[in-house]
Design an enzyme around this catalytic site. Structure first.
Site, short mmCIF file in Angstrom:
data_model
loop_
_atom_site.label_atom_id
_atom_site.label_comp_id
_atom_site.label_asym_id
_atom_site.label_seq_id
_atom_site.Cartn_x
_atom_site.Cartn_y
_atom_site.Cartn_z
N GLU A 323 0.85 -1.20 0.00
CA GLU A 323 0.00 0.00 0.00
C GLU A 323 0.88 1.26 0.00
OE1 GLU A 323 -4.39 0.25 1.72
OE2 GLU A 323 -2.97 0.91 3.25
N HIS A 352 7.38 -27.26 1.41
CA HIS A 352 6.58 -28.35 0.87
C HIS A 352 5.45 -27.81 0.01
CE1 HIS A 352 8.77 -31.17 3.40
NE2 HIS A 352 8.83 -30.13 4.23
N LYS A 456 -13.45 1.42 -3.69
CA LYS A 456 -14.52 1.75 -2.75
C LYS A 456 -15.66 2.46 -3.47
CE LYS A 456 -11.61 2.43 1.30
NZ LYS A 456 -11.06 3.44 2.20
O1 LIG Z 1 -8.70 2.65 9.78
P1 LIG Z 1 -9.64 2.87 8.67
O2 LIG Z 1 -9.85 4.32 8.37
O3 LIG Z 1 -10.93 2.15 8.90
O4 LIG Z 1 -8.99 2.28 7.37
C1 LIG Z 1 -8.68 0.94 7.25
C2 LIG Z 1 -7.77 0.70 6.09
O5 LIG Z 1 -8.36 1.13 4.90
C3 LIG Z 1 -7.39 1.71 4.05
O6 LIG Z 1 -7.62 3.05 3.97
C4 LIG Z 1 -7.48 1.17 2.69
O7 LIG Z 1 -8.80 1.24 2.25
C5 LIG Z 1 -6.08 1.41 4.70
O8 LIG Z 1 -5.10 2.30 4.35
C6 LIG Z 1 -6.46 1.41 6.12
O9 LIG Z 1 -5.52 0.79 6.91
#
Ligand SMILES: O=P(O)(O)OC[C@H]1O[C@](O)(CO)[C@@H](O)[C@@H]1O
Length: 529
Positions: A323, A352, A456
Site C-alpha cells: 500500500e 513443501h 470503494k
Molecule cells: O482505519 P480505517 O480508516 O478504517 O482504514 C482501514 C484501512 O483502509 C485503508 O484506507 C485502505 O482502504 C487502509 O489504508 C487502512 O488501513
C-alpha cells in the site's frame, strides 16, 4: 563464488546490533560495491528526507499531512509539545484502561469480568493487531483475542459461534477505524451490536472505539455512551499505526507488555537513523529491494519466517509495503507504476509448497528469510540422536538459503534472538523505516493510498445499482434477464453488473430474488418478491 568467497562476503556485509538483537545478512544478494556506491547519494538524500519527516515536514503532500509514527515511541521527537503530550497521555490511558479491565474495575454489566476482546477493524486497523496477537499470545493471555476483519457474514458468524452467547457477555468489543467511516468496519460493528442484542446484552456497555476525533465512529461511540474512546491522529497512517492505540490497546488487553514493544520499536528507530548505510539495516533492506527489483518492482519479495509465531508477518508486511510502494505516480507526477509485491507464509512449511518453484521455476523474486534463534522455552526433545526439531527448522532455513543461492536465486536473512514483545517492536520499526527510505529512493509518496479509493467508489455504485434492480424487479413482477433490466433502468451498459449482483442476491434469502437458470447462464431470468 566458492564457499570461501561466500564466507568472506558474509563477514564483509554482516550487520549485527546488540541493542535490538538484530542480525542482517545480505551476502546472498548479488549486488556489487559499485551498486552501493552509485546509490549512496540517493540514500543520503533519503536520510535527509527522513530527518525532515521526523521533524514534522508535510511528508504526505497529497493529503497535506505530517507522518508521525516514529514519534509514537519517542514522543520527545514530536515537533509540537501538544502532540508529544497526546501520545504520552494515550499510552497512559491505554495502560490504565487495560489494568482496570484486568483488575475488574471495568466490567461488563452485572460485574462480569471481560475475558475476551473482539477487535473490529480492517487493513491497518487489523493486520498489526492480528500479527502481534498471534506472535505474542498464548494460553496465559489475560484476555483472548478475536477479530472481525472483513464484511464476510460467515466469517463473523464463525467468530461469534466460537465466542458463544455467554462468551459475548464477557467480551469487550474494540472498534478501530482511523477514518471512522470504513464500511467493512461499520458492518462489523453493526453485526456485533446485533449479536449482543440477540444475547440480551447492551453493546454500548461492551464497546470501545479507537478513531479520529469527530469521525462518524467517534460520534456513534459518543452518542451511544460507549465505555471508552481512544484517539487516532491524522499524522499516523493506518498501516503504520501499530505503535498507536490501534495496536497498543488490543495488545495491552491481551496482557502483552506494550512498554517492551514500544521500546523495541524505539531502539530500532535509533539504529535505523544511522546515516552510515552499511550500518543501518533499514537502509540496507531498502538498497536490497532496489538492487533486486531494479528500483521498479520487477521482482517479488517472498517473506519466509521460520517460526510459526511469525506466520502473519508476511500478511502484515504485504499491506505495509504494497500500500506504501504500489503507486502510479511519483512525487513529480510522472507515471511510474511502482511496486514491490510481497507474499509468503512460513518455513519450513512452504518448502513443501511453492519453494519448488523458487528453486527451479521463474526467477522473479528474492527471499527475505526471518530467522529466530531461540527454539522454545526450555530444553527440546532429541528427535533423533543429537538433534532437535529446532535443529531441523534451523537446518531447513540454511539448506533452502543455500539451495536457492546455488541456482542464482537471491535472498537476505534477518535474524532475531527470540520472538518477544521487544523484538516484534524491532521488526515493525525496521520495515516501517525501510519502506520510508525506499520510497525516497524511488521518489514516491509512501503515505497515501489513492488507488484504494477507486474500488470503494465502484463498490458504492454497484450496491446502488443492485438496489435499483431489485426494486425494479419487485415492481415489475415478471421474470427478466439482466440486459432487459439494464435497458429498462436506462443503463444498458450495466447488464453485466446487474447480472452478477442478482446472481448473488438469488443465492441468499435476504432480498427475495429468485433466479430461473438458463443456458447460457447469462440469459437467466430474475424476479423478486
Ligand atoms: O482505519 P480505517 O480508516 O478504517 O482504514 C482501514 C484501512 O483502509 C485503508 O484506507 C485502505 O482502504 C487502509 O489504508 C487502512 O488501513
Amino acid at each position: 563464488m566458492n564457499a570461501h568467497e561466500l564466507w568472506q562476503r558474509y563477514q564483509t556485509y554482516l550487520l549485527s546490533d546488540a541493542d535490538t538483537g538484530l542480525i542482517l545478512d545480505v551476502s546472498r544478494m548479488a549486488f556489487t560495491d559499485d551498486f552501493l556506491a552509485s546509490l549512496e547519494p540517493a540514500m543520503q538524500r533519503a536520510f535527509d528526507a527522513m530527518e525532515r519527516l521526523e521533524a514534522g515536514e508535510i511528508a504526505n503532500p497529497d493529503e497535506n499531512r505530517m507522518v508521525g509514527h516514529y514519534w509514537l515511541r519517542s514522543p520527545e521527537l514530536a515537533p509540537d509539545p501538544a502532540i508529544a503530550a497526546a501520545i504520552r497521555e494515550t499510552v497512559k490511558r491505554v495502560t490504565a484502561f487495560a489494568a482496570d479491565v484486568h483488575a475488574g474495575a471495568v466490567t461488563a454489566p452485572g460485574g462480569r469480568p471481560f475475558r475476551n476482546v473482539l477487535v473490529i477493524g480492517i487493513g491497518g486497523s487489523a493486520l498489526g493487531p492480528q500479527f502481534v496477537a498471534d506472535a505474542l499470545g498464548g494460553p496465559n493471555d489475560r484476555m483472548r483475542p478475536f477479530f472481525f476483519d472483513n464484511t464476510d457474514p460467515d466469517g463473523m458468524d464463525r467468530v461469534l459461534e466460537t465466542l458463544g452467547g455467554d462468551g459475548l457477555a464477557e467480551t469487550l468489543a474494540i472498534v478501530i477505524s482511523k477514518s471512522g467511516g470504513t464500511k467493512e468496519t461499520r458492518n462489523g460493528m453493526l453485526e456485533a451490536e446485533a449479536a449482543y442484542r440477540r444475547a440480551g446484552l447492551d453493546f454500548s456497555r461492551h464497546a470501545v472505539a479507537v478513531t479520529g476525533a469527530g469521525s462518524e465512529l467517534d460520534r456513534t461511540a459518543e452518542a451511544g455512551g460507549w465505555l471508552y474512546r481512544f484517539p487516532m491522529w491524522d499524522w499516523v497512517g493506518g498501516r503504520t499505526s501499530e505503535t498507536s492505540a490501534v495496536g497498543l490497546l488490543p495488545a495491552a488487553l491481551q496482557g502483552i507488555p506494550i512498554g517492551d514493544f514500544l521500546d523495541g520499536a524505539r531502539v530500532c528507530d535509533i539504529l535505523t537513523r544511522r546515516r552510515e548505510t552499511l550500518r543501518n539495516p533499514a537502509a540496507l533492506l531498502a538498497l536490497m529491494w532496489h538492487h533486486a527489483t531494479g528500483g521498479s518492482g520487477s521482482r517479488d519479495m517472498v517473506v519466509l519466517p521460520y517460526k510459526d509465531r511469525l506466520l502473519l508477518f508476511s500478511r502484515y508486511l504485504q499491506q505495509l509495503i504494497m500500500e506504501s510502494i504500489g503507486k502510479e505516480l511519483d512525487l513529480a507526477g510522472a507515471v511510474v507504476n511502482q511496486g514491490l509485491t510481497v507474499y509468503g507464509n512460513k518455513g519450513s512449511t512452504d518448502q513443501h509448497a511453492y519453494v519448488q518453484q523458487l528453486r527451479e521455476g521463474t526467477n522473479n523474486f528474492f527471499v527475505a528469510f526471518i530467522e529466530v534463534l531461540k527454539d522454545r522455552e526450555g530444553v527440546s526433545l532429541a528427535v533423533e540422536p543429537g538433534f532437535t526439531s529446532g535443529d531441523y527448522l534451523s537446518g531447513f532455513l540454511q539448506g533452502t538459503r543455500t539451495a536457492l543461492s546455488e541456482k542464482g536465486r537471491e535472498s537476505l536473512t534477518i535474524t532475531i534472538p527470540a520472538v518477544t514483545p521487544r523484538t516484534v517492536g524491532v521488526l515493525v520499526a525496521l520495515f516501517e523505516r525501510a519502506v520510508g527510505l525506499y520510497a525516497s529512493l524511488v521518489n514516491i509518496n509512501a503515505y497515501h493510498q489513492p488507488g484504494v479509493e477507486a474500488g470503494k467508489k465502484a463498490a458504492g455504485s454497484v450496491l446502488a445499482l443492485k438496489g435499483e434492480a431489485i426494486a425494479f424487479l419487485r415492481r415489475e413482477g415478471a421474470p427478466l434477464t439482466a440486459p432487459e433490466i439494464a435497458a429498462a433502468l436506462g443503463r444498458p451498459e450495466e447488464a453485466e453488473t446487474i447480472f452478477r449482483s442478482l446472481l448473488h442476491a438469488a443465492a441468499n434469502p435476504d432480498h427475495g430474488v429468485v433466479m430461473t437458470a438458463a443456458s447460457p447462464l447469462a440469459r437467466s431470468r430474475f424476479s423478486a418478491r
